[in-house]
Enzyme design. Sequence first.
Site, PDB file in Angstrom:
ATOM      1  N   GLU A 146     -52.343   5.670 -33.486  1.00 59.02           N
ATOM      2  CA  GLU A 146     -52.434   4.577 -34.074  1.00 59.02           C
ATOM      3  C   GLU A 146     -52.281   4.701 -35.403  1.00 59.02           C
ATOM      4  O   GLU A 146     -53.110   4.208 -36.118  1.00 59.02           O
ATOM      5  CB  GLU A 146     -53.446   3.616 -33.668  1.00 59.02           C
ATOM      6  CG  GLU A 146     -53.331   3.201 -32.225  1.00 59.02           C
ATOM      7  CD  GLU A 146     -54.306   2.050 -31.869  1.00 59.02           C
ATOM      8  OE1 GLU A 146     -55.001   1.463 -32.838  1.00 59.02           O
ATOM      9  OE2 GLU A 146     -54.220   1.513 -30.838  1.00 59.02           O
ATOM     10  N   TYR A 201     -52.741  -4.259 -26.264  1.00 56.75           N
ATOM     11  CA  TYR A 201     -54.016  -5.272 -25.788  1.00 56.75           C
ATOM     12  C   TYR A 201     -53.608  -6.613 -25.894  1.00 56.75           C
ATOM     13  O   TYR A 201     -54.195  -7.391 -25.117  1.00 56.75           O
ATOM     14  CB  TYR A 201     -54.968  -4.966 -27.013  1.00 56.75           C
ATOM     15  CG  TYR A 201     -55.807  -3.515 -26.758  1.00 56.75           C
ATOM     16  CD1 TYR A 201     -56.808  -3.244 -26.009  1.00 56.75           C
ATOM     17  CD2 TYR A 201     -55.560  -2.502 -27.527  1.00 56.75           C
ATOM     18  CE1 TYR A 201     -57.227  -2.191 -25.666  1.00 56.75           C
ATOM     19  CE2 TYR A 201     -55.772  -1.135 -27.285  1.00 56.75           C
ATOM     20  CZ  TYR A 201     -56.727  -1.014 -26.386  1.00 56.75           C
ATOM     21  OH  TYR A 201     -57.363   0.356 -26.095  1.00 56.75           O
ATOM     22  N   ASN A 249     -50.275   1.859 -26.995  1.00 54.75           N
ATOM     23  CA  ASN A 249     -51.202   1.175 -26.928  1.00 54.75           C
ATOM     24  C   ASN A 249     -50.883  -0.301 -26.890  1.00 54.75           C
ATOM     25  O   ASN A 249     -50.134  -0.742 -27.783  1.00 54.75           O
ATOM     26  CB  ASN A 249     -52.297   1.505 -27.988  1.00 54.75           C
ATOM     27  CG  ASN A 249     -52.853   2.976 -27.768  1.00 54.75           C
ATOM     28  OD1 ASN A 249     -52.520   3.787 -26.654  1.00 54.75           O
ATOM     29  ND2 ASN A 249     -53.648   3.384 -28.562  1.00 54.75           N
ATOM     30  N   GLU A 289     -53.401   3.595 -23.927  1.00 54.91           N
ATOM     31  CA  GLU A 289     -54.440   2.703 -23.875  1.00 54.91           C
ATOM     32  C   GLU A 289     -54.043   1.304 -23.531  1.00 54.91           C
ATOM     33  O   GLU A 289     -53.145   0.711 -24.041  1.00 54.91           O
ATOM     34  CB  GLU A 289     -55.315   2.449 -25.272  1.00 54.91           C
ATOM     35  CG  GLU A 289     -55.808   3.673 -25.808  1.00 54.91           C
ATOM     36  CD  GLU A 289     -56.349   3.525 -27.321  1.00 54.91           C
ATOM     37  OE1 GLU A 289     -56.588   2.393 -27.521  1.00 54.91           O
ATOM     38  OE2 GLU A 289     -56.550   4.397 -28.117  1.00 54.91           O
ATOM     39  N   ARG A 327     -57.694  11.190 -21.136  1.00 50.20           N
ATOM     40  CA  ARG A 327     -57.259  11.367 -22.555  1.00 50.20           C
ATOM     41  C   ARG A 327     -58.468  11.161 -23.732  1.00 50.20           C
ATOM     42  O   ARG A 327     -59.176  10.069 -23.424  1.00 50.20           O
ATOM     43  CB  ARG A 327     -56.469  10.119 -22.947  1.00 50.20           C
ATOM     44  CG  ARG A 327     -55.852  10.122 -24.360  1.00 50.20           C
ATOM     45  CD  ARG A 327     -54.921   8.725 -24.831  1.00 50.20           C
ATOM     46  NE  ARG A 327     -54.634   8.735 -26.073  1.00 50.20           N
ATOM     47  CZ  ARG A 327     -55.017   7.981 -26.985  1.00 50.20           C
ATOM     48  NH1 ARG A 327     -55.671   6.885 -26.605  1.00 50.20           N
ATOM     49  NH2 ARG A 327     -54.649   8.079 -28.246  1.00 50.20           N
ATOM     50  N   HIS A 371     -57.673  11.067 -34.026  1.00 55.76           N
ATOM     51  CA  HIS A 371     -58.264   9.474 -33.669  1.00 55.76           C
ATOM     52  C   HIS A 371     -59.136   9.158 -34.813  1.00 55.76           C
ATOM     53  O   HIS A 371     -60.254   8.818 -34.538  1.00 55.76           O
ATOM     54  CB  HIS A 371     -58.792   9.541 -32.341  1.00 55.76           C
ATOM     55  CG  HIS A 371     -58.866   8.087 -31.612  1.00 55.76           C
ATOM     56  ND1 HIS A 371     -58.045   7.982 -30.307  1.00 55.76           N
ATOM     57  CD2 HIS A 371     -59.129   7.025 -32.169  1.00 55.76           C
ATOM     58  CE1 HIS A 371     -58.260   6.711 -30.029  1.00 55.76           C
ATOM     59  NE2 HIS A 371     -58.884   6.053 -31.079  1.00 55.76           N
TER      60      HIS A 371
HETATM   61  C1  FCB Z   1     -57.498   0.802 -30.277  1.00 51.35           C
HETATM   62  C2  FCB Z   1     -58.013   2.333 -30.765  1.00 51.35           C
HETATM   63  C3  FCB Z   1     -59.355   2.561 -29.777  1.00 51.35           C
HETATM   64  C4  FCB Z   1     -60.139   1.363 -29.333  1.00 51.35           C
HETATM   65  C5  FCB Z   1     -59.248   0.352 -28.861  1.00 51.35           C
HETATM   66  C6  FCB Z   1     -60.072  -0.937 -28.397  1.00 51.35           C
HETATM   67  O1  FCB Z   1     -56.903   0.364 -31.574  1.00 51.35           O
HETATM   68  O2  FCB Z   1     -57.306   3.414 -30.548  1.00 51.35           O
HETATM   69  O3  FCB Z   1     -60.071   3.587 -30.440  1.00 51.35           O
HETATM   70  O4  FCB Z   1     -60.883   0.976 -30.610  1.00 51.35           O
HETATM   71  O5  FCB Z   1     -58.431  -0.095 -29.982  1.00 51.35           O
END
Ligand code: FCB
Length: 482
Positions: A174, A303, A301, A378, A85, A129
């Site tokens: 995002e 985290y 995405n 992500e 990607r 992006h």
């Molecule tokens: C996301 C972004 C990516 C990177 C990760 C850690 O928010 O899409 O570009 O910065 O976090």
Amino acid sequence: MPPASDYRDHGLEFPPEFVIGSATASYQIEGAAREDGRGPSIWDTFSHTPGKVWNGDTGDVADDHYHRWESDLDLMAELGLQSYRFSIAWPRIQPGGKGAINPAGVAFYSRLVDGLLERGIRPIATLYHWDLPQELEDAGGWPARDTAYRFAEYAARTAEALGDRVHTWTTLNEPWCSAYLGYGSGAHAPGRTDGAAALAAVHHLNLAHGLAVQELRREASNDPDVSITLNFHVIRGDDDTSPEAKRRIDALANRAFTHPILRGEYPADLLEDTAGVTDWSFVRAGDLAEINQPIDVLGVNYYSTVTVRMWDGVSPRSTNDGHKDMGGSPWPGSRDVEFLPQAGPYTAMGWNIAPDGLEELLLSLKEQFPQQPLLITENGAAFDDVVTVTDAGKRVHDDERVDYLVRHFAAAHRAMQQGVDLRGYQVWSLLDNFEWGYGYSKRFGIVRVDYDTQERILKDSALWLRELIATRRLPASPLAER
Ligand code: FCB
């Protein structure tokens, strides 16, 4: 966190059609910021403005991927990636964001896509992006309606050029960050701090997505999958006031995008919560139908989580939602929501590690949008890596990153066992890179980049990923073995 022994059973298998790969983005890796006719983007301007990015870092050189693309592709092949990607820099295709295309810019991505296909790697291309051509920002940026039409034109031209070969298109990455960090808190380019502008940006990003989906379907000749990538907020909190705070943040962060895109409506509570900031008159008749286009996959995405409650108006208040929020509050209309510290462990970003949040998110998306296939676009972690020099060469024993990935792949697997239609997983990131406001201080790569020499060193996480893809079985975490 559950005891390590919970993760030892790796009878977990991923089917061959579950596409495992890795992700990057143009401004974060390419460099060559002024080459071959590329125009300036808002991130060039922002990173060159003193005080905006850690250490004054910029993407001028980054990983020099623009020149090293071929050896980077060889590296991907060495890892056996099924997919890659990447994002396309709009100012390479249309330096000023409109009109004729720049053939040199198109040629770069065309070579990249061909190189991926030659190596049997599926190209997943993101159109946006965050590198908006500066000229479009000067004309009003995302708060201006015209930017959505410019984006549709860019999508059409790009699909015309690459649409015979790209497997999956993602319109926007995002849009939450583009709108709220770019125009609300000012932590990201272009660095504006105007809640009403942030909400107008939300709508015009949604509109841009819907128009681009239609152009992609019209212009791409290989019947590609079309998607958008959202950074969902998994929201927690057990205070009496948390349900109200959760509802507000869910409306601004999640439903402001999913509802227009997948249901063709803005949530009534979002409009009410933000009535003091804007009257939403920028939403014109017919816009929601343009936005509400079927998509083949929804990009996720993930985290970490956030924890909220309503502020009591007295005690010192924390507005930092923990995710790249280095500026003021990015929450127009809900500034009385408070973000609370969360239990660790944490990554080097200070983000809490919560794999169960990923499982919860995937299940909740299945419940809300049962027919919608999902793709993790992500997931990954920054840690302060150490290079060890051995007889066999340089190594990076990034056990914590491997452990993070094991736990999150296991969470995704649990969700799939419960019926979630999850199509694949793209690890963020292939290479250490320019981490926006944090510059080069945070390393997310499974491949280390030495920024002085541009040497690439495979970290243990890269080797771990190679084994996962080759065997289709989740290798155990090195931390679980201790
Ligand atoms: C996301 C972004 C990516 C990177 C990760 C850690 O928010 O899409 O570009 O910065 O976090």
